[in-house]
Design a protein around this motif. Structure first.
Motif, PDB file in Angstrom:
ATOM      1  N   ASN A   1       0.796  -1.128   0.000  1.00  0.00           N
ATOM      2  CA  ASN A   1       0.050  -0.043  -0.140  1.00  0.00           C
ATOM      3  C   ASN A   1       0.841   1.275  -0.020  1.00  0.00           C
ATOM      4  N   VAL A   2       2.153   1.323   0.683  1.00  0.00           N
ATOM      5  CA  VAL A   2       2.880   2.473   0.834  1.00  0.00           C
ATOM      6  C   VAL A   2       3.602   2.626  -0.612  1.00  0.00           C
ATOM      7  N   GLU A   3       3.862   1.567  -1.283  1.00  0.00           N
ATOM      8  CA  GLU A   3       4.368   1.803  -2.628  1.00  0.00           C
ATOM      9  C   GLU A   3       3.048   2.295  -3.789  1.00  0.00           C
ATOM     10  N   LEU A   4       1.940   1.642  -3.665  1.00  0.00           N
ATOM     11  CA  LEU A   4       1.078   2.064  -4.324  1.00  0.00           C
ATOM     12  C   LEU A   4       0.735   3.440  -4.240  1.00  0.00           C
ATOM     13  N   ALA A   5       0.640   3.961  -2.878  1.00  0.00           N
ATOM     14  CA  ALA A   5       0.336   5.424  -2.542  1.00  0.00           C
ATOM     15  C   ALA A   5       1.219   6.280  -3.035  1.00  0.00           C
ATOM     16  N   ARG A   6       2.521   5.759  -3.019  1.00  0.00           N
ATOM     17  CA  ARG A   6       3.623   6.842  -3.643  1.00  0.00           C
ATOM     18  C   ARG A   6       3.422   6.799  -5.038  1.00  0.00           C
ATOM     19  N   ALA A   7       3.006   5.846  -5.584  1.00  0.00           N
ATOM     20  CA  ALA A   7       3.026   5.635  -7.315  1.00  0.00           C
ATOM     21  C   ALA A   7       1.853   6.620  -7.698  1.00  0.00           C
ATOM     22  N   VAL A   8       0.860   6.628  -6.879  1.00  0.00           N
ATOM     23  CA  VAL A   8      -0.241   7.304  -7.460  1.00  0.00           C
ATOM     24  C   VAL A   8      -0.574   8.824  -6.703  1.00  0.00           C
TER      25      VAL A   8
ATOM     26  N   SER B   1      -3.105   6.032   3.866  1.00  0.00           N
ATOM     27  CA  SER B   1      -4.453   6.055   4.573  1.00  0.00           C
ATOM     28  C   SER B   1      -5.490   6.120   3.455  1.00  0.00           C
ATOM     29  N   PRO B   2      -5.553   7.334   2.642  1.00  0.00           N
ATOM     30  CA  PRO B   2      -6.828   7.376   1.599  1.00  0.00           C
ATOM     31  C   PRO B   2      -6.483   6.527   0.451  1.00  0.00           C
ATOM     32  N   CYS B   3      -5.344   6.322   0.131  1.00  0.00           N
ATOM     33  CA  CYS B   3      -4.875   4.993  -0.952  1.00  0.00           C
ATOM     34  C   CYS B   3      -5.622   3.807  -0.325  1.00  0.00           C
ATOM     35  N   LEU B   4      -5.450   3.314   0.614  1.00  0.00           N
ATOM     36  CA  LEU B   4      -6.299   2.095   1.132  1.00  0.00           C
ATOM     37  C   LEU B   4      -7.445   2.098   1.077  1.00  0.00           C
TER      38      LEU B   4
ATOM     39  N   LEU C   1     -12.826   0.428  -4.282  1.00  0.00           N
ATOM     40  CA  LEU C   1     -12.945  -0.155  -5.546  1.00  0.00           C
ATOM     41  C   LEU C   1     -13.119  -1.717  -5.293  1.00  0.00           C
ATOM     42  N   GLU C   2     -12.746  -2.218  -4.505  1.00  0.00           N
ATOM     43  CA  GLU C   2     -13.266  -3.646  -4.122  1.00  0.00           C
ATOM     44  C   GLU C   2     -14.440  -3.920  -4.029  1.00  0.00           C
ATOM     45  N   GLU C   3     -15.127  -3.103  -2.963  1.00  0.00           N
ATOM     46  CA  GLU C   3     -16.403  -2.872  -2.564  1.00  0.00           C
ATOM     47  C   GLU C   3     -17.390  -2.622  -4.002  1.00  0.00           C
TER      48      GLU C   3
END
Length: 178
Positions: A30-37, A42-45, A51-53
């Motif tokens: 999640n940390v890497e994903l948040a950085r990439a976007v 926390s908001p990324c997760l 998106l899953e729901e």
């Protein structure tokens, strides 16, 4: 924004970038994903969960290498049924869902009723599949198969409309030829 509120919204550019990254690497932290976007974790997760729901993320899978597993033969099979009644279609589809070597099965228009992608270790296994299973499925009238000689392109990442409109396209994942 709550995940319930997000379910009712159309994905925005950040959501599309999240989806694109997850398609390429579902194991990204999640940390890497948040950085990439360009979000904080926390908001990324929260967005990923929303998106899953919302059903945009159907599941997470691990892609295995068929050749390393001894699955050397990839075959495309066209099947024509004797009759296209609802019960015949249901019976055929139910039979295909039970077989692990049937990787994909599509109800088609045109000359064939179904199009299958089957992966097996060798010709003998294919013969067994066709002779002892497929030809015995009630209602099967005609079977035509074609061997894949070489895999030129294989990708699991879908083209995302939100990225294409922004001029960005997901990078294709290269695979070895089979």
């Amino acid at each position: 924004m709550t995940s319930q509120q997000h379910n009712r919204l159309t994905p925005d550019q950040i959501d599309w970038r999240i989806l694109e990254r997850l398609q390429r690497d579902a194991r990204i932290t999640n940390v890497e994903l948040a950085r990439a976007v360009h979000l904080s974790p926390s908001p990324c997760l929260a967005r990923v969960r929303a998106l899953e729901e919302a059903g945009l993320i159907a599941r997470y899978v691990t892609l295995l290498d068929p050749a390393r597993l001894g699955l050397q033969v990839s075959v495309f099979i066209r099947v024509r049924l004797e009759r296209q009644t609802e019960s015949a279609l249901e019976q055929f589809e139910s039979a295909m869902l039970e077989r692990p070597e049937v990787m994909e099965c599509y109800l088609m228009t045109g000359d064939s009723d179904y199009f299958l992608r089957v992966v097996v270790p060798d010709i003998r296994a294919l013969q067994d599949f066709i002779v002892n299973f497929l030809s015995r499925v009630p209602g099967v009238g005609n079977i035509q198969s074609s061997f894949a000689l070489k895999q030129v392109k294989y990708q699991t990442a879908l083209p995302l409309p939100g990225l294409a409109s922004a001029g960005a396209t997901p990078r294709p994942v290269r695979t070895r030829s089979r």
